[in-house]
Design a protein around this motif. Structure first.
Motif, short mmCIF file in Angstrom:
data_model
loop_
_atom_site.label_atom_id
_atom_site.label_comp_id
_atom_site.label_asym_id
_atom_site.label_seq_id
_atom_site.Cartn_x
_atom_site.Cartn_y
_atom_site.Cartn_z
N PRO A 19 128.11 46.40 46.51
CA PRO A 19 128.39 47.47 45.88
C PRO A 19 129.83 47.81 45.89
CG PRO A 19 126.94 48.00 47.85
CD PRO A 19 127.24 46.76 47.87
N VAL A 20 130.85 47.38 46.68
CA VAL A 20 132.23 47.49 46.52
C VAL A 20 132.67 46.79 45.03
CG1 VAL A 20 134.35 46.86 47.38
CG2 VAL A 20 132.61 47.99 48.76
N GLY A 21 131.93 45.54 45.15
CA GLY A 21 132.19 44.61 43.83
C GLY A 21 131.88 45.50 42.40
N GLY A 22 130.65 46.15 42.68
CA GLY A 22 130.06 46.94 41.41
C GLY A 22 131.14 48.13 41.25
N GLY A 34 130.47 47.34 34.69
CA GLY A 34 129.64 47.59 35.86
C GLY A 34 128.16 47.28 35.78
N SER A 35 127.77 47.43 34.52
CA SER A 35 126.30 47.11 34.12
C SER A 35 126.24 45.42 34.20
CB SER A 35 126.17 47.68 32.70
OG SER A 35 124.90 47.02 32.43
N PHE A 36 127.15 44.79 33.61
CA PHE A 36 127.12 43.23 33.64
C PHE A 36 127.23 42.79 35.06
CE2 PHE A 36 129.43 39.31 34.05
CZ PHE A 36 128.80 38.79 32.99
N TYR A 37 127.95 43.46 35.93
CA TYR A 37 127.96 43.01 37.19
C TYR A 37 126.62 43.27 38.17
CZ TYR A 37 129.24 43.02 42.32
OH TYR A 37 129.37 42.53 43.56
N GLY A 38 126.13 44.55 37.67
CA GLY A 38 124.95 44.97 38.35
C GLY A 38 123.62 43.96 38.14
N HIS A 39 123.68 43.61 36.80
CA HIS A 39 122.59 42.81 36.33
C HIS A 39 122.81 41.30 36.51
CE1 HIS A 39 121.81 46.43 33.77
NE2 HIS A 39 120.35 45.95 34.22
N LEU A 40 123.85 40.66 36.56
CA LEU A 40 124.10 39.61 36.50
C LEU A 40 124.50 38.68 37.76
CD1 LEU A 40 125.22 38.50 33.07
CD2 LEU A 40 122.90 38.18 33.91
N VAL A 41 125.29 39.71 38.86
CA VAL A 41 125.82 39.13 40.04
C VAL A 41 125.21 40.05 41.06
CG1 VAL A 41 128.05 39.21 41.55
CG2 VAL A 41 128.04 38.87 38.77
N ALA A 42 125.06 41.34 40.97
CA ALA A 42 124.58 42.03 42.21
C ALA A 42 123.01 41.78 42.60
CB ALA A 42 124.58 43.47 42.25
N GLY A 43 122.18 41.58 41.34
CA GLY A 43 120.71 41.28 41.71
C GLY A 43 120.53 40.26 42.43
N PRO A 44 121.07 39.03 41.77
CA PRO A 44 120.89 37.68 42.33
C PRO A 44 121.61 37.41 43.84
CG PRO A 44 121.38 37.21 39.95
CD PRO A 44 121.59 38.75 40.31
N ALA A 45 122.54 38.11 44.06
CA ALA A 45 123.12 38.20 45.15
C ALA A 45 122.31 38.81 46.35
CB ALA A 45 124.64 38.73 45.23
N TYR A 46 121.63 39.95 46.11
CA TYR A 46 120.80 40.60 46.94
C TYR A 46 119.54 39.53 47.29
CZ TYR A 46 122.78 45.28 47.08
OH TYR A 46 123.67 46.36 47.45
N LEU A 47 119.07 38.98 46.23
CA LEU A 47 118.16 38.01 46.60
C LEU A 47 118.57 36.99 47.31
CD1 LEU A 47 116.40 37.59 43.16
CD2 LEU A 47 115.33 38.80 45.02
N ILE A 48 119.59 36.50 47.29
CA ILE A 48 119.98 35.30 48.19
C ILE A 48 120.29 35.96 49.67
CG2 ILE A 48 122.14 33.95 48.39
CD1 ILE A 48 122.41 33.75 45.49
N PHE A 49 120.90 37.09 49.69
CA PHE A 49 120.95 37.56 51.03
C PHE A 49 119.56 37.75 51.72
CE2 PHE A 49 125.34 38.80 49.76
CZ PHE A 49 126.10 38.44 50.76
N LEU A 50 118.54 38.23 51.10
CA LEU A 50 117.36 38.45 51.48
C LEU A 50 116.77 37.04 51.93
CD1 LEU A 50 115.68 41.20 49.40
CD2 LEU A 50 116.51 41.28 51.65
N VAL A 51 116.83 36.30 51.32
CA VAL A 51 116.42 34.57 51.65
C VAL A 51 117.06 34.38 52.91
CG1 VAL A 51 116.56 32.37 50.81
CG2 VAL A 51 115.77 34.13 49.31
N LEU A 52 118.66 34.58 53.17
CA LEU A 52 119.18 34.25 54.23
C LEU A 52 118.62 35.31 55.34
CD1 LEU A 52 122.73 33.79 52.73
CD2 LEU A 52 121.18 31.83 53.54
N LEU A 53 118.25 36.32 55.07
CA LEU A 53 117.96 37.38 56.21
C LEU A 53 116.57 37.18 57.03
CD1 LEU A 53 119.26 40.13 57.66
CD2 LEU A 53 118.01 41.17 55.82
#
Length: 121
Positions: A19-22, A34-53
């Motif tokens: 969220p700080v990056g957003g 902010g919209s670009f970041y949310g769609h192309l960076v934050a969404g995949p990053a959350y998925l990666i973190f969930l796969v790690l978590l």
């Protein structure tokens, strides 16, 4: 508490950075950035973190099983798990049948993994 922080601390810090990056992208590049970041960076990053978590959650649950076994006696907890397994409850049986990635990423260990965890020391 220290065990929880050791397992989930680094992942939690990563969750907070997204969220700080957003916010920074929104402040620097405006609403479109902010919209670009949310769609192309934050969404995949959350998925990666969930796969790690999720695998960390499973390791944490198995470690807690061992801790409980030390507190109440390994044979008592092992007998309890075997008794639960002998009931052949649909939820327990379905958990045993998880295939491939679902088994690996599911955050809770099934009864077979819990029994194996206590017998393989």
């Amino acid at each position: 508490m220290r065990i929880v922080l050791r397992y989930f601390g680094s992942i939690g810090a990563g969750f907070l950075l997204i969220p700080v990056g957003g916010i920074l992208a929104n402040l620097i590049h405006g609403l479109q950035g902010g919209s670009f970041y949310g769609h192309l960076v934050a969404g995949p990053a959350y998925l990666i973190f969930l796969v790690l978590l999720f695998p960390l959650g499973k390791k944490f649950a198995l470690r807690m099983d061992r801790w409980v076994a030390e507190q109440m006696g390994q044979s008592a907890l092992l007998d309890l798990f075997k008794k639960i397994d002998s009931f052949q409850l649909p939820r327990v049986e379905n958990a045993k049948k998880r295939p491939g990635w679902t088994l690996r990423l599911w955050p809770m260990p099934n009864i077979t993994e819990r029994i194996k965890n206590l017998t393989d020391e």
